[in-house]
Design a protein around this motif. Sequence first.
Motif, PDB file in Angstrom:
ATOM      1  N   GLY A 832       0.825  -1.213   0.000  1.00 15.29           N
ATOM      2  CA  GLY A 832       0.000   0.000   0.000  1.00 15.29           C
ATOM      3  C   GLY A 832       0.850   1.250   0.000  1.00 15.29           C
ATOM      4  N   LEU A 833       1.869   1.209   0.841  1.00 16.16           N
ATOM      5  CA  LEU A 833       2.721   2.396   0.962  1.00 16.16           C
ATOM      6  C   LEU A 833       3.461   2.670  -0.345  1.00 16.16           C
ATOM      7  CD1 LEU A 833       4.027   1.630   4.537  1.00 16.16           C
ATOM      8  CD2 LEU A 833       2.596   3.585   3.898  1.00 16.16           C
ATOM      9  N   ASP A 835       2.593   1.735  -3.306  1.00 11.68           N
ATOM     10  CA  ASP A 835       1.605   2.222  -4.282  1.00 11.68           C
ATOM     11  C   ASP A 835       1.419   3.718  -4.153  1.00 11.68           C
ATOM     12  OD1 ASP A 835       1.009   0.111  -5.758  1.00 11.68           O
ATOM     13  OD2 ASP A 835      -0.964  -0.301  -4.866  1.00 11.68           O
ATOM     14  N   LEU A 836       1.264   4.105  -2.879  1.00 12.46           N
ATOM     15  CA  LEU A 836       1.014   5.505  -2.598  1.00 12.46           C
ATOM     16  C   LEU A 836       2.150   6.366  -3.100  1.00 12.46           C
ATOM     17  CD1 LEU A 836      -1.156   7.156  -1.162  1.00 12.46           C
ATOM     18  CD2 LEU A 836       0.181   6.988   0.920  1.00 12.46           C
TER      19      LEU A 836
END
Lengths: 884, 136
Positions: A832-833, A835-836
């Motif tokens: 997630g990180l 991706d961000l």
Amino acid sequence: MKGGNIIDTNRLETLMSFDVMDTDPEAIYDEITSLAASICDTPTSLISLIDDKKQFFKSHHGIDYNETPLSESFCKYLIEDDLDLFIVENAQNDNRFAHFSVVKNDPGIKFYAGASLTSPNGNRLGSLCVLDNKVRELDDTQIKGLKTLAKQVVHLFELRKAKKLELEQKIDLERKGKLLDNIVSATGIGIWERDLANDSLTLSEQGLEIFSLDKDSLKDFKTDHWFSRIHKDDLPLVKKKMHDCLTYPSVSCNVQYRFLQKDGSYKWIYEEGKVLKWSPKKEPLLMYGTIQDVTEKKSFSTELQRIKNNQDAMINSTRDLMWSIDLNFNLITANTAFHDLVEKIQGTPFKEGDPVFSDEVPLQVTKKWKSYYQRALDNGRFSVKQKIQNPKKFWTTYGLTSFDLMYNKEGETIGITCFLKDITSEVLSQQVLINAKEEMQKIMDTSLDIICTIDEDGYFLTVNQASKEIWGYSPKEIIGTNYMDLVYEEDKIVTEKSASSVSSGEKIVNFENRYIHKNGHVVPMLWSSNWDEKEGVFYCIARDNTEKKKSDLKLENSERRFKTLVQESSDIISILDIEGNFKYVSPSSTKVIHMSPEEFMGKNAFDFIHPDDLDRVKAKFDLIANHVSVIIESFRFRNKFGEWRWFIANVSNQLEEPSIQGVVITSRDIHETRNAKEQLIQSERRYKTLVQEGSDMICIVDEKANFSYASPTTSKILNITPEEFVGTNAFVHVHKDDYDMVYEEFIKVLKIPQVNIKPFRFRHGSGHWIWLETIITNKLEEPTINGIVVNAKDVTIKVQHLKAIEEQNAQLRKIAWTQSHIVRAPVARLMGLVDLLRDDNEKLKAEEREQILNFIVNSADEIDHVIKDIVENTINAIDIDDII
Amino acid sequence: MNYEILLIEDDPIFTFLLEKGIKHADLKGDTISFLNGKLAIEYLNKEYSDQKNYIIFLDLNMPVMNGWEFMDELESLASTDNCMVFVLTSSAYRDDIEKLKKKPLVADFVTKPITEYLLKGIKENIEGNFEQNQTT
């Protein structure tokens, strides 16, 4: 005739006409009697009036009573004897009067002198008389005076009569005047008078009301004022009419106009007027007339006009034709549709008054219409339906023409009204309906099945003739009865259920129940029903199911037979020609060798025989030419899948039988039997192996688990010989942790035939434990055994493996859980990180990016720890030796 | 249409990521974060209204009150008319979520990490559901 004069009606009527009998005394008459008495020098004087019963004294001077009966009257002799004057000198000496009380007694009358009261028409009413109690005589002067006074009395009577008449007339006039007033006010007519010289107007009460004026305002009400209140649209007409009326020598005139009221509204006024006086120069001086409020009448006629317009509009908007003609067949009037049609036919419409026959239509059409009109004139109202074939357009239209007579007020026929309506669609739909009905009726009548409708309460509404045949009741008997009454008692519940599911919208077909025939028999019925929600009826068709039931039964029987004989049997019946070619094969072939009879057709039986058996079978078959039947011993026959099946066959010679003309073979599959035999042999062999060399142990124990037998295999498996076992108790050898479980299971077998005991630990002869899987069977009742048969198998290895697998599974589960919850979490975070970062790198603020980087580092650390843990967990995961 | 979005997640990184994602997906509504089910249920007990729509992102493994316990409490409070729960799970390993599958309030299961793509799908699901409710 004596006395006749007294009751002469003419005389009596004249007397009554003066209306003086029985009236009160009056001074003027009293003065006359007083004068008469004085002239004649008598104490008494009377005015005596005589009717048919008595004499009445209008004035009585000298006596104090005012009447006497006729029997005591002197005066009546004047009338009876028709005398102008009558004198009695001494009544006491006169037989006619001597008995009179007035003569005999007080006052003792002796003298009488009476002058006749004669009316102008010659009737004698009575007398003016003088009386005295002395014998007297009258001189001429006295007599003349008496007569004159008598005349005066009659004059007075005349006067009185005239006065009375006048009064009566006056009263009558007043009454009549009032009546007129009443009539005038009741009719609502106002009366006016216009003085043209002074330009002033007088109005009756009613007139004031109609104009909504009061008396005061009328004082100075000039003609211009009057004009100013008239509606401007009506004013010119009023002025013109007035001008006409005021021009000599006019007759009466009338006009209608709207007149402004106090409240601002207008009243319709109808006015009639007439000049009453003309000046010598022929100028009008005075006019008078009446006014009437006709507002209501006017609005009523407006309403009438409106209705008529509406009617006209309706009559003209319809496509139906309407026209009326007079007795000479000339058009009186017609609606637009009629005119349009005529115009279409001949180019111009008929004018009113024209004959209604066109040269453009064929003569026979004209003739036909003429005859219709004539018929109406002869016989009155009638209708006729026409079929109109339009040859150009190939269609048929229908019209209905109604003729009726027209009358005038006097009731004389003045013409014919005609109304032609296009009824094509009605006729067509009627025809369709009739056809459908007829067809329906035909179906109903010819149907062998019962067709019926039943209402929601179960009452028959209609039923066809078939009911007579099937149930024995004619439709008449059935309609109105409840169908439940006919249902066989046992079927009532199912029938009701079925009916309720039909009424809930389900369409039921092939519902079976039984009805009771009129003759008491049970009739099986087959129903198809449908519920029509809108009509609220069931539509049902019912079939007599008797034959089907019977045939069902037959079919069932024959099917059973067939199945038993052919399908279910393992026998195949076939017919071959002498060469061995199949002519017929029974359906059982499908079941026995998976080949349908058709597949055999055109093939030779010997092609299916196993080569090793072929010669033998052929040799046997050839025998049949000379034998009635031959049996062929077991041979192999190929089935659909190419497998060899064992058969035996019975061959029967039916070549001479006309219906067969072949060789009938009944073949029986004996494969299973053969196999079973072989299997038995094999299993016996296996059993031997098992018992002697197998890993199974077989023991017999009693109900207390004491060994009475043990198979030789025990020595090998448990290192305990059968001899050592016999006499000992089985539980001695069971592991204490498993003891309770095994005991529980063991006592079960005392109640049920067989129990499986899951693996438990049993002490090996050399002291260690082995796992036994056991089946125990109760054979206590079996005389040859008389015990519980224990069949035990060493499953130690299996158990060990199972335990190891379970352990391993637990490990795996733990790893999986770890993977999902411990490893996945930080990995997911990282993903997630990252991706961000990738997607939003530019948008992120510096401190945010810093934060994300910190998160990433933390997550990576976490993963590192987790992986270390997993490795530790898995390194020692599986070690079977540990578990045992 | 506005929603109240509740994030129930003990891991601050996921909460952070989810908040970002919600912002990106343009899901309108107030976002409130809770560290465990108990805090969330306390909030709902106080503030719940039939008139509001709730989107709940629920983690399962949490201290104090976990996701399953939270669902039991939520069921007696909210209805499917105005509430959708998206269960967050860190893996595709679904044995532990079997018993949640049958709950009508649970709209879907989402495997972490929640990407923008997943959130867009969720958004469509939400709009479809509530707009349908509105017209019926």
